[in-house]
Design an enzyme around this catalytic site. Structure first.
Site, PDB file in Angstrom:
ATOM      1  N   TYR A  29       0.841  -1.195   0.000  1.00 52.11           N
ATOM      2  CA  TYR A  29       0.000   0.000   0.000  1.00 52.11           C
ATOM      3  C   TYR A  29       0.879   1.249   0.000  1.00 52.11           C
ATOM      4  CZ  TYR A  29      -3.840  -3.133   1.266  1.00 52.11           C
ATOM      5  OH  TYR A  29      -4.772  -4.140   1.282  1.00 52.11           O
TER       6      TYR A  29
ATOM      7  N   ASN B 107     -12.793  -0.807  -4.739  1.00 55.81           N
ATOM      8  CA  ASN B 107     -12.676  -1.227  -6.131  1.00 55.81           C
ATOM      9  C   ASN B 107     -13.930  -1.998  -6.562  1.00 55.81           C
ATOM     10  OD1 ASN B 107     -11.946  -2.360  -8.595  1.00 55.81           O
ATOM     11  ND2 ASN B 107     -10.381  -3.689  -7.727  1.00 55.81           N
TER      12      ASN B 107
ATOM     13  N   CYS C  60      -6.866  -5.752  -7.228  1.00 54.38           N
ATOM     14  CA  CYS C  60      -6.619  -5.226  -5.885  1.00 54.38           C
ATOM     15  C   CYS C  60      -5.999  -6.276  -4.962  1.00 54.38           C
ATOM     16  CB  CYS C  60      -7.902  -4.660  -5.297  1.00 54.38           C
ATOM     17  SG  CYS C  60      -9.317  -5.758  -5.373  1.00 54.38           S
ATOM     18  N   HIS C  61      -6.136  -7.554  -5.295  1.00 57.27           N
ATOM     19  CA  HIS C  61      -5.549  -8.606  -4.452  1.00 57.27           C
ATOM     20  C   HIS C  61      -4.024  -8.556  -4.478  1.00 57.27           C
ATOM     21  CE1 HIS C  61      -5.995 -10.347  -8.495  1.00 57.27           C
ATOM     22  NE2 HIS C  61      -4.915 -11.070  -8.218  1.00 57.27           N
TER      23      HIS C  61
ATOM     24  N   GLU D 190      -1.707 -17.068  -8.823  1.00 56.07           N
ATOM     25  CA  GLU D 190      -0.808 -16.311  -9.696  1.00 56.07           C
ATOM     26  C   GLU D 190       0.665 -16.648  -9.468  1.00 56.07           C
ATOM     27  OE1 GLU D 190      -1.469 -12.107  -9.386  1.00 56.07           O
ATOM     28  OE2 GLU D 190      -3.432 -12.226 -10.372  1.00 56.07           O
TER      29      GLU D 190
END
Length: 155
Positions: A90, A111, A119-120, A147
């Protein structure tokens, strides 16, 4: 506004379209189901993404969040630049877009198109941070694992 739902490994998701653009992705099954060309293409892309995020590539269709301040939209645009399989804090994102880690966290939490606006991929300095998806931090951890992204541990 046309909506189309899909089954996903993290539960049912509903895409909403307006004027040929995706305006939201919500957890849960939508009431109305309309198979527009855009929604079908977005659903098919998500199915591919859930199979192999790196092979799916960047979401190729127009996104236009259904709400948001100029600042929030700036944060959401920056989220789209975070590559698959990586994370950013962040604080690092705040240094890019201006504001504070807290203001970035608030924008990330609002979001309206999660996963597609990834956003993850934003984490706290001391761990995962929060996630406003239906499964909370468990969904965030699952998406990052899918991912192949590093999962921060609590410091």
């Amino acid at each position: 506004m046309p909506q189309l739902s899909l089954h996903s490994p993290i539960g049912p998701l509903t895409l909403t379209e307006e004027d040929g653009k995706i305006i939201s992705l919500d957890w849960g099954w939508g009431r109305d189901q309309t198979e527009t060309p855009m929604l079908c293409a977005a659903r098919d892309w998500l199915d591919t993404w859930f199979d192999d995020p790196k092979a799916a590539g960047v979401f190729p269709f127009p996104l236009e969040p259904m709400f948001g301040t100029d600042y929030q939209k700036r944060v959401w645009t920056a989220l789209c630049a975070i590559p698959v399989g990586t994370v950013k804090t962040y604080l690092a994102l705040a240094q890019e877009v201006g504001g504070s880690a807290r203001s970035v966290g608030q924008a990330v939490g609002r979001n309206p198109i999660p996963i597609l606006i990834p956003c993850h991929r934003v984490v706290a300095q001391s761990g995962l941070g929060g996630y406003s998806g239906d499964g909370g931090v468990d969904d965030k951890r699952w998406l990052l694992t899918l991912e192949g992204a590093p999962i921060p541990s609590r410091g």
